[in-house]
Write an enzyme that holds these catalytic residues in place. Structure first.
Site, mmCIF file in Angstrom:
data_model
loop_
_atom_site.group_PDB
_atom_site.id
_atom_site.type_symbol
_atom_site.label_atom_id
_atom_site.label_comp_id
_atom_site.label_asym_id
_atom_site.label_seq_id
_atom_site.Cartn_x
_atom_site.Cartn_y
_atom_site.Cartn_z
ATOM 1 C CB SER B 146 -0.004 -6.966 -1.858
ATOM 2 O OG SER B 146 -1.531 -6.961 -1.919
ATOM 3 N NE ARG B 216 -6.563 1.082 -9.001
ATOM 4 C CZ ARG B 216 -5.302 0.396 -8.712
ATOM 5 N NH1 ARG B 216 -5.711 -0.834 -8.328
ATOM 6 N NH2 ARG B 216 -4.417 0.977 -8.926
ATOM 7 C CG ASP B 312 -1.489 -3.467 5.042
ATOM 8 O OD1 ASP B 312 -2.911 -3.529 4.817
ATOM 9 O OD2 ASP B 312 -0.863 -4.214 4.629
ATOM 10 C CG HIS B 345 -2.083 -3.085 1.130
ATOM 11 N ND1 HIS B 345 -1.651 -4.308 1.824
ATOM 12 C CD2 HIS B 345 -2.266 -3.577 -0.144
ATOM 13 C CE1 HIS B 345 -1.414 -5.069 1.025
ATOM 14 N NE2 HIS B 345 -1.736 -4.740 -0.152
ATOM 15 C CG ASP B 346 -1.112 1.487 -2.171
ATOM 16 O OD1 ASP B 346 -0.977 0.189 -2.512
ATOM 17 O OD2 ASP B 346 -1.709 2.443 -2.966
#
Lengths: 364, 364
Positions: B146, B216, B312, B345-346
């Protein structure tokens, strides 16, 4: 522009709600376009999306902008008002004249957060009550995109005799975890704004515009495709030749989103945003019908048409296909098309000529 | 758990910045794991993501949680600390010890919004200054996912002699319009919070926790895949058998997001969030090098490895492929793999054994 008639209808009986309560004194604000035939058999109910309203084909009085689907509705347009009597009602929970959180409760003060949490089916119940009031037993068609499509499907499932045709565009039969997640961000943004005041901001001179603007910005991203955003904005700078090394809206996409956010607060009530997003998150037609979507449509005599867009990641094609499979299982006649369009979820509102042809053909 | 050393390094010279200014008295907080070889040729710089920190393989002191990449770094792990000396530094602009908006300015008060807007390249300059201080001329590898991958690519482009290997995971060479849009929502959420106080909230007893939490929450959705959210949460209810018809967190996904939001505010500074997201949005390696990405990597002697994940949607595979094409055009040796993983993405942080094998193999 089609002719418009500003109208409201007062329900004569309390409206039963999915939460087990009922709501007294419900008003439904609506607009109509085109003449109702003597046999009352040419009515098309158009259902609006989350932030839409009844001004589907006439000037929105707060913004002065054209109706949100003027490209689709009017004389000789795909939903031809020379032929059809088009009805569009503001959903209950909304803020354009139908009973919602800003409306007076029996004690004369606005409901605010005392307004009951409603569902898509409750919205449809109010629309069916309006049809009863207008003496329209059976619609030529019910039509809607996004949340409007949810209402169309809900009407077919819960009032199967009321519509001959059901046209559901860019929609779903249930809100996914990701759909709920984005809405929850928006609600938390509104509720985090101290001007929200627990919902009791009416008459205070303050309203949670900043929170509502953030909510709208987040939602707006989900209405557009990544490709569409890149084509429209890319990394272009806004009114400058170089980055400012500050926190102004350097990029066009930032400026655009801020404009979308602040413009929205001038025409929409924050509490309505909470209630309507909640209704959408609660939406799950299968759950309402014993857990099996096909059972929801068992025995419906209606013909269905589902339309999805390949760039829509909010309600992707798989969601429409899920509905189509259930309709197939229920033995209902259904046509289904995935259209190619670059605009993401908002494609149903924009210039997609293929959609015009589908709509025109299905209503013929 | 690998051994950790809490350390800071004070830059001996002002740090030049992309905004044309320079920053005096910069401190870089960092951790190391594994022994530095006498020839200083076994160092691996690991760069952290937006909300990460230097505690890559040791307990985070504020949360008490394990390091964010303990699965990857340690004795006999893919980045083997029996062999490598791993360095991870908190980025400038951050809030875990490196100079950032909460740090004292020359007048003794916190910089707050007087902190300069920094770039990814500025972060890398500080990391290279740290390497200089440690006497490490050439890294065995620079590694990051990232925003960490952005730093890895930026180091390769701007300091091509400093790394033998560049491993960039789930990243991009430029922020897209959609990337910028989501970050802008987060920044507006923070700035809309009256407790932000124009950034001067330090010592006031209030901080913009509500706004930061909303930011967040919105960002967190982009880190997960729609499929992953559906598999993990679906429409499951949280600690209840039926919907509440209220605005509590009825759904597990709502409860999860609220938890992610509120937990984040206990460990992260809101102004750092503004500055670091801004640095990411400004990121465009091609723009820094005359508009052509291949030119950025011309003449680099490094070997590259790019890894993307099929789920992602924040930095999709096409972004990695774009970098690979540029490296090919520059004649740089590069391997590229798109891994299949359900976590969005994580995925770079989670249990993806194929990633472990890629990392281990590339560093060998």
């Amino acid at each position: 522009m089609a002719t418009a008639a500003a109208r409201t209808f007062a329900l004569s009986a309390p409206l039963p709600l999915d939460n087990g309560q009922s709501l007294d004194g419900v008003i439904v604000a609506y607009e109509t376009y085109g003449e109702l035939a003597p046999g009352k058999d040419n009515a098309v109910l158009v259902c609006h999306a989350l932030t839409g309203d009844q001004y589907v084909a006439s000037t929105q009085p707060l913004t002065g902008k054209p109706g949100w689907w003027e490209r689709m509705i009017g004389p000789d347009k795909p939903i031809d008002t020379n032929r059809f009597h088009v009805i569009c009602a503001n959903v209950i929970g909304g803020c354009m004249g139908s009973t919602g959180p800003a409306s007076p409760a029996p004690d004369g003060k606005p409901y605010a957060m005392r307004f009951p949490v409603i569902t898509i089916r409750d919205m449809v119940r109010a629309e069916v009550a309006l049809l009863d009031g207008l003496g329209i037993e059976r619609l030529h068609a019910v039509v809607g995109g996004s949340m409007g499509g949810m209402q169309a499907l809900s009407l077919a499932a819960n009032f199967p005799a009321r519509a001959e045709r059901v046209l559901a565009i860019a929609t779903t039969a249930r809100h996914s975890a990701q759909n709920i997640a984005f809405h929850e961000v928006g609600r938390q943004a509104v509720m985090a704004d101290p001007d929200w005041q627990g919902g009791d901001y009416y008459g205070s001179g303050h309203s949670p515009d900043k929170g509502l603007s953030v909510a709208r910005m987040a939602a707006h991203i989900t209405y557009l495709s990544e490709t569409g955003l890149t084509e429209k904005f890319g990394r272009n700078l806004q009114d400058r030749d170089a980055k400012s090394f500050g926190f102004d809206a350097d990029f066009q996409v930032e400026s655009y989103l801020r404009y979308q956010g602040s413009g929205f607060t001038r025409r929409f009530d924050a509490n309505s945003y909470l209630y309507i997003t909640r209704a959408m998150d609660y939406f799950d037609i299968a759950e309402e019908h014993g857990g099996k979507l096909a059972d929801a449509f068992a025995g419906t005599p209606a013909r269905f048409c589902l339309v999805s867009f390949d760039s829509d990641w909010l309600y992707p094609t798989a969601e429409s296909r899920h509905v189509v499979h259930a309709l197939n299982a229920a033995g209902a006649p259904v046509s289904f098309v995935e259209l190619s369009a670059p605009f993401g979820h908002d494609s149903f509102l924009l210039d997609v000529p293929a959609l015009d042809r589908v709509v025109k053909g299905f209503l013929a």
